[in-house]
Design an enzyme around this catalytic site. Structure first.
Site, PDB file in Angstrom:
ATOM      1  N   ARG A  97       7.076  -7.460 -17.646  1.00  0.00           N
ATOM      2  CA  ARG A  97       7.318  -7.049 -19.025  1.00  0.00           C
ATOM      3  C   ARG A  97       8.778  -6.678 -19.297  1.00  0.00           C
ATOM      4  NH1 ARG A  97       3.227  -9.665 -21.252  1.00  0.00           N
ATOM      5  NH2 ARG A  97       1.211  -8.923 -20.483  1.00  0.00           N
ATOM      6  N   GLU A 107      -7.526   5.483 -24.780  1.00  0.00           N
ATOM      7  CA  GLU A 107      -6.895   5.187 -26.065  1.00  0.00           C
ATOM      8  C   GLU A 107      -7.461   6.066 -27.171  1.00  0.00           C
ATOM      9  OE1 GLU A 107      -6.869   1.045 -27.137  1.00  0.00           O
ATOM     10  OE2 GLU A 107      -5.826   1.411 -29.025  1.00  0.00           O
ATOM     11  N   TYR A 108      -6.600   6.393 -28.104  1.00  0.00           N
ATOM     12  CA  TYR A 108      -6.989   7.082 -29.334  1.00  0.00           C
ATOM     13  C   TYR A 108      -8.067   6.242 -30.024  1.00  0.00           C
ATOM     14  CZ  TYR A 108      -6.132   9.545 -33.754  1.00  0.00           C
ATOM     15  OH  TYR A 108      -6.256  10.290 -34.887  1.00  0.00           O
ATOM     16  N   ASP A 130      -0.235   3.344 -10.527  1.00  0.00           N
ATOM     17  CA  ASP A 130       0.507   3.724  -9.327  1.00  0.00           C
ATOM     18  C   ASP A 130       1.857   3.020  -9.322  1.00  0.00           C
ATOM     19  OD1 ASP A 130       0.298   1.167  -7.770  1.00  0.00           O
ATOM     20  OD2 ASP A 130      -1.839   1.624  -7.899  1.00  0.00           O
ATOM     21  N   GLN A 187      -1.301  -6.922 -25.382  1.00  0.00           N
ATOM     22  CA  GLN A 187      -0.672  -7.558 -24.206  1.00  0.00           C
ATOM     23  C   GLN A 187      -0.725  -6.628 -22.998  1.00  0.00           C
ATOM     24  OE1 GLN A 187       3.378  -8.522 -25.370  1.00  0.00           O
ATOM     25  NE2 GLN A 187       2.759 -10.573 -25.998  1.00  0.00           N
ATOM     26  N   HIS A 196      -3.028  -5.722 -18.054  1.00  0.00           N
ATOM     27  CA  HIS A 196      -2.792  -5.198 -16.712  1.00  0.00           C
ATOM     28  C   HIS A 196      -3.958  -4.291 -16.376  1.00  0.00           C
ATOM     29  CE1 HIS A 196       1.353  -6.710 -16.419  1.00  0.00           C
ATOM     30  NE2 HIS A 196       1.254  -6.653 -17.730  1.00  0.00           N
ATOM     31  N   ARG A 197      -4.830  -4.769 -15.516  1.00  0.00           N
ATOM     32  CA  ARG A 197      -6.097  -4.073 -15.320  1.00  0.00           C
ATOM     33  C   ARG A 197      -6.033  -2.920 -14.343  1.00  0.00           C
ATOM     34  NH1 ARG A 197      -8.789  -9.650 -14.083  1.00  0.00           N
ATOM     35  NH2 ARG A 197      -6.633  -9.810 -13.414  1.00  0.00           N
ATOM     36  N   THR A 250       0.793  -1.233   0.000  1.00  0.00           N
ATOM     37  CA  THR A 250       0.000   0.000   0.000  1.00  0.00           C
ATOM     38  C   THR A 250       0.828   1.287   0.000  1.00  0.00           C
ATOM     39  OG1 THR A 250      -0.348  -0.175   2.379  1.00  0.00           O
ATOM     40  CG2 THR A 250      -2.044  -1.111   0.966  1.00  0.00           C
TER      41      THR A 250
END
Lengths: 310, 310, 310, 310
Positions: free
Chosen positions: A231, A120-121, A220, A109, A113-114, A89
């Site tokens: 990644r 997005e454009y 964050d 891909q 990561h939610r 936290t």
């Protein structure tokens, strides 16, 4: 070229402005704020905003009234402690926002990561540019024979030439037909005033997955590090790793203590299974262990020996 | 008193410092940054950091290279459009961080909002202060007879006196025994050097739900407005509404256009059901409708007439 | 006693009913479905619903049309692989729902896990029962001298007696006054017909943190295991660990392969830092390493030696 | 054809099996469990698992020991109440899992709903099938002149013919080259044993956005309804709406009371702004209001009049 002249000018103008704030400031990150850091052939990563710094992690961990601790060394020690014991936290209390230009297959891909905010454009609303990703020769890898989602040696010679030819030709053709279906000339005027033009939300489906899209992506500090741990890892596809590597540098500029703790306790560390740990203990006790007696599968044994460099 | 002298001094010191930044700055919010805005008898809300402003919402919605649009009126118009059509992602691109001191029973309601980052003061680790919430006389409401989770008229006379006496006495006693179990004097020295003292993580269970806790709470602009739409609402318990009201003011200082759009399209608006909408259409067409013929339940009819002020 | 006679009868009745389904069924979990598994003095954990089983993890990982793989041993192997390589999404494809009765201070730790759905019994709306947690003598631990959030030896003798006396007396008093403020008799009739009674949402603040609350809590298999990895850990407070231990048993009944993989790769394993890993490699190579030369702090060195049992 | 013969057989086999369970069962949903409900030209939606039913919503709202309430009419009334007052947590207590086959450009819209679990077929690991979306003639819409993200009349004649030709030819070519780059014959054997074949994770980038992918997608009842409120809406792109419409039917089979409440209070209802509500009140009071005097923009006035059908 990732940026048009207009875009570069707009960024330059933005970088000349500054204002006074009472908030925590990360000077090394301010230096590169708004700049387009190039990735792949047409992509970039730009830090467009951030909140907090190393001291803000400490401040949140202590729920304090002021900033950080008295001594810088204490801040570093507490950050190491928090990272080592997987306290999440306090790291969530810093936030960063990127503007990223990336091929659609990389975006697919990335979006998994939610725990991030994304804008997005929209290709329903706007027309995409004629920019698509073509790997550099040294990244044109063959399919791995042993790992179904891995790469092998780099392709060369006529096979490589043919792949480049196909990728370039098909992408160029797809874009040409995209504009034709839209009835849209390069200058924005209709190609044929007698035609209606296909809806943008439909025409886009003719574009291939190597076309570039772009988005604002905000997360964050904790989730940024989690993203990077997956990644920037050697198992990630090269094309997304190229973005992660650039972002690792921005992490270092933003929160150097957190960056160092992340490299020490996440990126550079290792996880042992219960059986793997038992093997290590036996080896340290001087007992001889081999794969058969270890209780590990052949694959796990190989992985463990690789970690231990034995 | 929500703040000790030391805490007030630490905040004052922090407020004297400033630095230069290339980031977006919200001047009206900077004015009150770090200040403890009092809530209830011992609580407060402090904005300790923020990221973005109204223009950042526009910037994200357009995935643009620069800041906002050319004209301020366009920014306002776009923000209204986004709010009206429930586009959420551009509002998620701003972030705010609060330091909040609040009674535990309020914290228990608050924490149900999951899309936020929280770091709470740990009573496993530290000792809580002797501060507990006692309602002001005008908030000492009777249980509603008609609404099981509502309040009725204010209690008065001997019943009110007795409630105040019980609340104060029980809280004071709980804290006294908390310290006794901890074997902790007011000065931090052990009460009795021969005793060990109960573990903090256990002793805290003797405290009642009106004791104050504190936390760092961070969320994005969209989720802040969602929180406020529920907690600044007339159906929310007064004690949490008191916090939401103060936070509404910080919203106005931070992103005035978003604040106005929020008041226009969320707080001040109304939702009609399919049947309710049909009733309104009939009434506008001059047809007479009553509850029986409306298809609405008696309760829904009452609620609709209240919304329409009829 | 965690259950009233009525509640026990309602559960028994529910357990006699069954129906036919085409869905995956976990027989060992069905056996205990709805049963109140006791925890602490008045608490329980009840599994009230679930979705999926081990084969469902495999099915999702393969995005398959049928169920699992051909062979049970392949299912187990794939699950081990997914766990080892930290693939999370296939484990998210199973879901479980618990009904839990727990002290409020435990609920306050538990709720920090945000990736779950929760519906808590409302003390704004309803009256809480007269049930509060009193530790068993063997859990009445002293404050640790070395670890600010840890426990030390068990309290005994007059100090323990005094703690028990205070906890019990204060809790009983708090509840008595809670009812008095509500103007609510044990039989539900008003104590004094001439009084209004304080609003429930206010009166509850007199209760202490050891009173029991209850909730429905639902999460997916991945997040359940993450919860258990933190809360069944030796560093977790005993009172929440008591819940996690019972839930570990339900995990074993539900998805035995996932349970085993979880014990092997999470609970029983260890994480090494970059420097820690380097130390292990040196030790395996027969080099002598001590804390000073290791690059580890004294504390990290101790922790590493503990993991390696050296 | 959305399914191969093997896939259809696997589904049929699965549907013949059944087992006994103590859990809540939704019979109308069991009827279609596992069946591929066709969407677009090659897509489908399959319900592969679910947890809970209407009674489970009630059960969670009451934190009860048994199931639902005594009377079915009470269950319906409570569900309506919860929906009307936007209580979300009880609806989160039911869960559903779909297997969906869908064009990539639809998947890219869909994935923006973050509160769901997803496991997608991996084109890093496996080879995609030769299936791509071609709109039916009645969905080949022109770009809207007034709404940048909308559709206008259907294209016809030579313009339509040309679009179909381009879409089909480019997709077929992209796939042919995809296989060539992979060095993969239709029978799975290498086209040319002397070549290595490009890595799958790279070759996929030549495919266009109308190619089909598939995933397991799992969400709770509340978030399913939120998804449907946006994606079954008239403003959603037709291609994703086609999926939402089929999913609305599955919602009706699963939780009919929740479905009805959703249609009454969400899909069929309307939101009024503060100013819009003031306009309605004036109109009901017989005052004459026009756009100028209303305080609404021309666009908002038009939208309000459309809602009121005036």
């Amino acid at each position: 070229m990732p940026l048009s002249t207009d875009q570069a000018a707009e960024i330059d103008r933005l970088r000349t402005e500054s204002a006074s704030t009472r908030r925590a400031v990360a000077p090394a990150l301010e230096e590169i704020l708004y700049q387009a850091l190039p990735v792949l052939d047409h992509g970039f990563v730009r830090v467009v905003d951030y909140m907090g710094d190393d001291a803000a992690v400490v401040q949140a961990a202590r729920v304090s009234y002021g900033r950080g601790t008295k001594k810088v060394s204490e801040d570093r020690g507490l950050i190491n402690y928090l990272m080592r014991h997987r306290h999440t936290t306090p790291f969530e209390m810093c936030e960063i926002k990127y503007h990223v230009k990336l091929p659609i297959f990389v975006a697919r891909q990335w979006i998994r990561h939610r725990t991030a905010n994304v804008n997005e454009y929209s290709a329903r609303y706007s027309i995409l540019d004629n920019e698509f990703y073509i790997p550099r020769p040294e990244h044109l890898a063959a399919q791995s024979k042993t790992n179904r989602q891995g790469r092998d040696a780099v392709l060369a010679g006529p096979e490589a030439e043919r792949v480049f030819e196909l990728l370039k030709r098909d992408s160029a053709l797809a874009y040409e037909h995209y504009l034709e279906m839209l009835n849209e000339g390069e200058d924005g005027a209709p190609l044929d005033p007698g035609r209606s033009g296909l809806a943008r939300e439909l025409a886009r489906m003719n574009l291939s997955l190597n076309f570039y899209t772009q988005w604002y992506w905000k997360t964050d500090l904790y989730n940024l590090m989690h993203f990077l741990s997956l990644r920037a890892d050697a198992h990630a596809q090269y094309e997304i790793r190229a973005y992660a590597d650039v972002m690792l540098d921005t992490l270092k500029r933003w929160t150097p203590f957190c960056h160092d703790a992340f490299m020490e306790y996440r990126m550079g560390g290792a996880s042992l299974s219960r059986t793997g740990l038992a093997v290590v203990k036996k080896m340290l006790a001087g007992e001889s262990v081999d794969q058969k007696s270890s209780g590990l599968s052949a694959r796990e044994w190989r992985e463990l020996m690789a970690v231990l460099e034995r």
